[in-house]
Design an enzyme around this catalytic site. Structure first.
Site, PDB file in Angstrom:
ATOM      1  NE  ARG A 140      -1.978  -1.783  -6.719  1.00 25.66           N
ATOM      2  CZ  ARG A 140      -1.552  -2.982  -7.101  1.00 25.66           C
ATOM      3  NH1 ARG A 140      -2.335  -4.027  -6.924  1.00 25.66           N
ATOM      4  NH2 ARG A 140      -0.366  -3.136  -7.655  1.00 25.66           N
ATOM      5  NE  ARG A 170       3.595  -6.119  -8.598  1.00 24.88           N
ATOM      6  CZ  ARG A 170       4.723  -5.656  -8.066  1.00 24.88           C
ATOM      7  NH1 ARG A 170       5.724  -6.468  -7.797  1.00 24.88           N
ATOM      8  NH2 ARG A 170       4.864  -4.379  -7.823  1.00 24.88           N
ATOM      9  CG  HIS A 200      -0.427   2.688 -13.242  1.00 20.85           C
ATOM     10  ND1 HIS A 200       0.262   3.823 -12.886  1.00 20.85           N
ATOM     11  CD2 HIS A 200      -0.510   1.938 -12.120  1.00 20.85           C
ATOM     12  CE1 HIS A 200       0.591   3.762 -11.602  1.00 20.85           C
ATOM     13  NE2 HIS A 200       0.133   2.634 -11.113  1.00 20.85           N
ATOM     14  CE1 TYR A 233      -0.514   3.454   0.693  1.00 17.84           C
ATOM     15  CE2 TYR A 233      -0.791   3.427  -1.690  1.00 17.84           C
ATOM     16  CZ  TYR A 233      -0.537   2.766  -0.506  1.00 17.84           C
ATOM     17  OH  TYR A 233      -0.306   1.416  -0.532  1.00 17.84           O
ATOM     18  NE  ARG A 335       6.611   6.396  -1.698  1.00 17.22           N
ATOM     19  CZ  ARG A 335       6.569   5.123  -2.117  1.00 17.22           C
ATOM     20  NH1 ARG A 335       7.244   4.189  -1.476  1.00 17.22           N
ATOM     21  NH2 ARG A 335       5.867   4.788  -3.185  1.00 17.22           N
ATOM     22  CG  HIS A 363       0.972   6.810  -4.353  1.00 14.78           C
ATOM     23  ND1 HIS A 363      -0.127   6.940  -5.191  1.00 14.78           N
ATOM     24  CD2 HIS A 363       1.536   5.628  -4.670  1.00 14.78           C
ATOM     25  CE1 HIS A 363      -0.220   5.874  -5.959  1.00 14.78           C
ATOM     26  NE2 HIS A 363       0.776   5.060  -5.674  1.00 14.78           N
TER      27      HIS A 363
END
Length: 460
Positions: A140, A170, A200, A233, A335, A363
């Site tokens: 992303r 996504r 990822h 983040y 988290r 994150h």
């Protein structure tokens, strides 16, 4: 061939994006007080079943809260936070590569600037005449990503540039398809990863010709190459030229671009090949150390501290239960959702689960195993992109990097110490699945993590 697979994947994602607008409705969300007659009409009109209707308490669409958040009321807002330049990267007169050669550099966002570290790494590589190649993964990124511009600039200057774009990320599918096409038009070699697996991992590689030969540099992180979310983040990144780690990153990119089927790595933990087994082995080793300690054969017991977004993998959860029963002291900082129940007598007495929620979205993924060492800094430390979830460990390409630098380890330990001491932003998961706030000690100092909480402490 691989090119055909890439073209087919891109065509498939584009076609699915077009079909999405006309796809069948799969779920209807309505307020709990909605008119039953109107809901029945909608169910009939949308051709769904009554069981496909979700009754929601409160707001149906939380995006409407942006209207409140955007009100011009600075008196109700937190003071803006400006990330600081990482001290090791403060010297702008030197190239970032000479600074990395002095030793690994750990950066912690958004406390430390993403632009002055990860982005500077790629920006300098793009224009450095000694750089031969740049490779980067993008899962992303922001709408006007500076990384894309840097990669295009590097390609225009004749460098070999490869970018792995995950077009199935996504919610970002459309943006990533456009990004991939833009890069391809500029002469960047765009790859789409391993068939059947989402990519990822967060990795960038720079190959540079230097006086003593070719040297490779890498950035490995816990978060996306996204300047926007880097301000919101908490994430960690490691800049290194350790030859074993960078050789692993070279192999990882060769695997991602279809040039290699390598499954064994020197130092990196890579999913879905060896990462899960390594984590399971490390948990089992801590169990053995704990049993030896209980028998008087080891001066130190077993110890595990792990920080992640979510914990769901059944095999890892069962391994942690067994470790707890062996006497391993386990602190999990999770988290989001956690499928492990801590503090259950006879099952997980030695496991504590904390969720820290506050100013920034936690994150980063960090893992510590005591390894039988009295000083935690002598144990094993890792950071990377994977949560302990089945999808991360079995269905995605992920990378976890060991952290060897003593100063970097000290900083990771401080993050853990602060988060585990936090009594302001932290919630403790109870055996019955509820979360509760822990009270701060009465004698806690006003400037302690117990009173200030994680974010205010780390911003100081």
């Amino acid at each position: 061939g691989d090119d055909g697979d890439a073209d087919n994947l891109l065509d498939f994602v584009e076609a699915e994006l077009k079909r999405r607008r006309f796809a069948k409705v799969i779920r209807l969300e309505v307020p709990a007080e909605a008119s039953p007659r109107l809901v029945r009409q909608l169910v009939e009109m949308l051709r769904i079943k009554p069981e496909d209707v979700d009754l929601l308490q409160g707001l149906v669409d939380f995006r409407s809260l942006y209207e409140i958040a955007d009100l011009p009321r600075p008196d109700l807002r937190q003071q803006p936070w400006t990330p600081v330049t990482p001290p090791r990267l403060a010297d702008r007169t030197q190239s970032i590569f000479s600074l990395i050669r002095e030793g690994d550099i750990l950066v912690h966002h958004p406390y430390e600037s993403f632009g002055d570290s990860a982005e500077r790494f790629i920006a300098q590589a793009a224009t450095d005449p000694h750089v031969l190649a740049i490779k980067q993964t993008i899962y992303r990124t922001s709408r006007d990503s500076p990384f894309v511009q840097h990669l295009i600039r590097a390609a225009e200057l004749g460098k070999q540039v490869a970018c792995l774009v995950e077009v199935r990320a996504r919610f970002d599918e459309g943006r990533n398809v456009n990004l991939a096409q833009t890069l391809e038009k500029a002469g960047v070699h765009v790859a789409y990863g391993v068939v059947g697996l989402k990519t990822h991992c967060k990795a960038a590689l720079v190959v540079r010709r230097e006086k003593d030969g070719i040297r490779t540099y890498a950035h490995l992180g816990t978060g996306n190459y996204n300047p926007s979310t880097a301000n919101l983040y908490t994430d960690l990144g490691l800049l290194t030229c350790d030859p074993q780690i960078t050789a692993d990153v070279v192999d990882l990119f060769n695997q991602l671009t279809g040039r290699s089927r390598k499954n064994d790595y020197r130092r990196l933990l890579v999913a879905p090949t060896g990462m899960k087994k390594t984590f399971m082995d490390l948990v089992a080793r801590e169990s053995l150390i704990a049993r030896e300690h209980a028998a008087g054969l080891s001066p130190v017991g077993g110890r595990i501290i792990a920080k992640m977004n979510a914990l769901e993998d059944a095999a890892v959860t069962n391994a942690l239960y067994k470790a707890s029963q062996a006497g391993v002291q386990i602190d999990l900082i999770v988290r989001g959702f956690c499928c492990l129940r801590p503090g259950v007598p006879g099952l997980s007495d030695n496991i504590r689960v904390t969720s820290v929620v506050g100013r920034f979205l936690e994150h980063s993924r960090v893992f510590h195993f005591g390894a039988g060492k009295a000083d935690p800094l002598d144990g094993e430390w890792f950071l990377g992109s994977a949560d302990w979830m089945y999808r991360n460990l079995e269905q995605r390409v992920e990378a976890i990097v060991p952290v060897a630098d003593p100063e970097a380890r000290r900083r990771l330990k401080r993050i853990f110490d602060v988060m585990l001491a936090d009594r302001r932003n932290a919630w403790r998961l109870l055996p019955d699945g509820r979360y509760a706030r822990l009270p701060a000690p009465r004698d806690a100092a006003p400037d302690s993590p117990e009173i200030l909480g994680t974010f205010e402490t780390l911003m100081r």
